[in-house]
Design a protein around this motif. Structure first.
Motif, PDB file in Angstrom:
ATOM      1  N   SER A 185      -7.911   3.385 118.454  1.00 39.71           N
ATOM      2  CA  SER A 185      -6.803   4.179 117.920  1.00 39.71           C
ATOM      3  C   SER A 185      -7.322   5.129 116.868  1.00 39.71           C
ATOM      4  N   ALA A 221      -3.881  -1.110 121.742  1.00 40.06           N
ATOM      5  CA  ALA A 221      -3.528   0.110 121.025  1.00 40.06           C
ATOM      6  C   ALA A 221      -3.810   1.309 121.876  1.00 40.06           C
ATOM      7  N   GLY A 245      -3.320   7.743 120.604  1.00 39.74           N
ATOM      8  CA  GLY A 245      -2.536   8.521 119.678  1.00 39.74           C
ATOM      9  C   GLY A 245      -2.867   9.980 119.629  1.00 39.74           C
ATOM     10  N   ALA A 253       1.256   5.735 119.307  1.00 38.60           N
ATOM     11  CA  ALA A 253       0.627   5.150 120.489  1.00 38.60           C
ATOM     12  C   ALA A 253       0.505   6.202 121.554  1.00 38.60           C
ATOM     13  N   HIS A 282       1.595  -0.704 118.540  1.00 33.69           N
ATOM     14  CA  HIS A 282       0.674  -0.172 117.548  1.00 33.69           C
ATOM     15  C   HIS A 282       0.555  -1.124 116.365  1.00 33.69           C
TER      16      HIS A 282
END
Length: 468
Positions: free
Chosen positions: A366, A388, A391, A372, A309
């Motif tokens: 993200s 990334a 999330g 993550a 991340h």
């Protein structure tokens, strides 16, 4: 039912007519399932006796006999190693004990194998290739399990669903495994004959040569990555690379680039299967050992996801600065170089500017919450390992609260404990290199190029390695 070496010698005498043991010694085996001993008779000939401790283990031994009988003399002649020969058996109640002719060679620990000559790694790779090149008809005619790629994937998903209600497995691992299993691009493999329970204790060596392969209780047609899972515990990455390289060279056909990633998933999932088995048997020590290894794996995964991340955020900032400089220079293509005299001040931005636009696209995906997506597929090649994740933190796309995957007969995570966030984390980081000694180009029928969404999903997380 546990038996002493002397008791096994007495059972062997009943199983093989004329066998009169003059010496006996216990031999290492899977202590949860089997008791084993090596015998010597009056003529100096050696024998191996193997007795199950419970009904399920007895069924596995009977399956092994069925598998060994499927090897015709012509097939055996083509193998670069020997396989066990059944000498006799005896049934006591629900349990069957089997006696085999002794095979030359000795076992070695994984650390000893990994620290030895490169010739050992090359030999192991060739042995695995020879197993995978066996004709599928050998398994099918013996009425042993045979799975197509999607059938195998669905089977693993079912195991995950079945065991998720036990509540003992960290949610970060469950999400990771579920998303990997649902990433169909990862599971486009050509099924082969697999040993199914391959590890260092089932390889007999005479010098650097593998003289025999034993433990054929899980022979089937399935994912070839299954026979590489045990290598995830090796500390020496060069050894693992050498095995894969030798395998790729020896295989009659092309090796798919996702094989090491599925092998890593199998190694991780084996910890959950070990825990489930401990719960089923009511074995507190197995449960504690599995939970310790799962906790260490969880810590390693979370640590690496934070690194990913942060790397994605750095790449995004570098890309934004590159674009800002491009706008400042009046460039429509956003490719302007830093203004004269600013190289030292914006050195990081200049390095970031060389990154592929995929970095910024992935980082933009993200949601910025700092987490993550733990559950994307398996590990990536170098250009992908800083992607990334989204999330979203969802525990289960299907509305289930998954806590723990289910068992897989014959799976064996080993006897060691996880190395936690030290050695395992270092191995985990090294594992980002992805497939070793192989062409990372996707097969023609994969339908997913290196820039496709499927490939991005597959390569979001690196391989995690752990102690056995």
């Amino acid at each position: 039912m546990k038996r002493t070496p002397m008791e096994l010698a007495a059972v062997a005498s009943a199983a093989v007519p004329g066998l009169a043991p003059t010496g006996v010694a216990g031999t290492p085996d899977d202590a949860v399932d089997f008791d084993s001993a090596q015998l010597v008779d009056a003529s100096g000939k050696q024998w191996r006796v193997r007795a199950p401790r419970h009904v399920e283990a007895s069924m596995r031994l009977e399956t092994e006999v069925q598998a060994l009988r499927a090897f015709t003399p012509a097939v055996k002649a083509e193998l670069p190693f020997l396989i066990p020969h059944l000498a006799g058996s005896v049934r006591q109640g629900e349990l069957s004990t089997f006696v085999y002719s002794h095979l030359a060679g000795s076992t070695a620990s994984l650390s000893a194998l990994a620290g030895g000559d490169r010739a050992v790694a090359t030999e192991i790779g060739r042995v695995i290739a020879a197993i995978h090149d066996l004709p599928k008809e050998l398994v099918q005619q013996a009425d042993l399990p045979s799975y197509e790629a999607d059938e195998y994937r669905q089977r693993k998903l079912n195991e995950l669903d079945q065991a998720a209600t036990t509540g003992r497995i960290p949610s970060v691992l469950l999400r990771r495994w579920e998303h990997a299993l649902e990433d169909v691009s990862l599971w486009r493999f050509a099924p082969t004959v697999v040993h199914g329970d391959l590890h260092e204790d089932h390889l007999l060596l005479s010098g650097p040569r593998v003289s025999a392969v034993i433990g054929w209780t899980e022979l089937c047609v399935a994912d070839p990555a299954q026979d590489f899972a045990w290598l995830a515990a090796a500390e020496n990455t060069d050894f693992v690379h050498a095995v894969h390289e030798a395998y790729a060279t020896a295989r009659a056909g092309a090796v798919d680039p996702h094989l090491p990633r599925r092998a890593a998933l199998a190694a991780e999932f084996a910890l959950a299967q070990w825990l489930v088995r401990g719960v089923t048997l009511g074995d507190g020590s197995m449960i504690r050992e599995a939970e310790e290894m799962l906790a260490a794996l969880e810590a390693d995964v979370e640590s690496l996801e934070r690194e990913q991340h942060e790397a994605a955020e750095r790449a995004l900032r570098a890309e934004e600065e590159r674009i800002e400089w491009g706008d400042a220079e009046g460039s429509d293509e956003h490719t302007a170089s830093p203004r004269p005299g600013t190289e030292a001040q914006h050195g990081a931005a200049a390095v970031g500017a060389t990154s592929s636009p995929r970095w910024s696209e992935d980082a933009a995906a993200s949601d910025g919450d700092g987490h993550a997506d733990e559950a994307r597929g398996l590990p990536a090649s170098d250009e992908d390992d800083a992607e990334a994740s989204d999330g979203d933190g969802d525990a289960d796309d299907h509305g289930h609260d998954r806590r723990r995957p289910g068992p897989d007969d014959g799976t064996r995570p080993g006897t060691g404990t996880a190395s936690g966030s030290s050695l395992a984390h270092a191995r985990l980081t090294a594992g980002r290199e992805g497939a070793v000694g192989q062409d990372d180009t996707a097969p023609e029928d994969s339908g997913a190029g290196p820039e496709s969404p499927d490939e991005l999903e597959t390569t979001a997380l690196p391989i995690v390695s752990f102690g056995r």
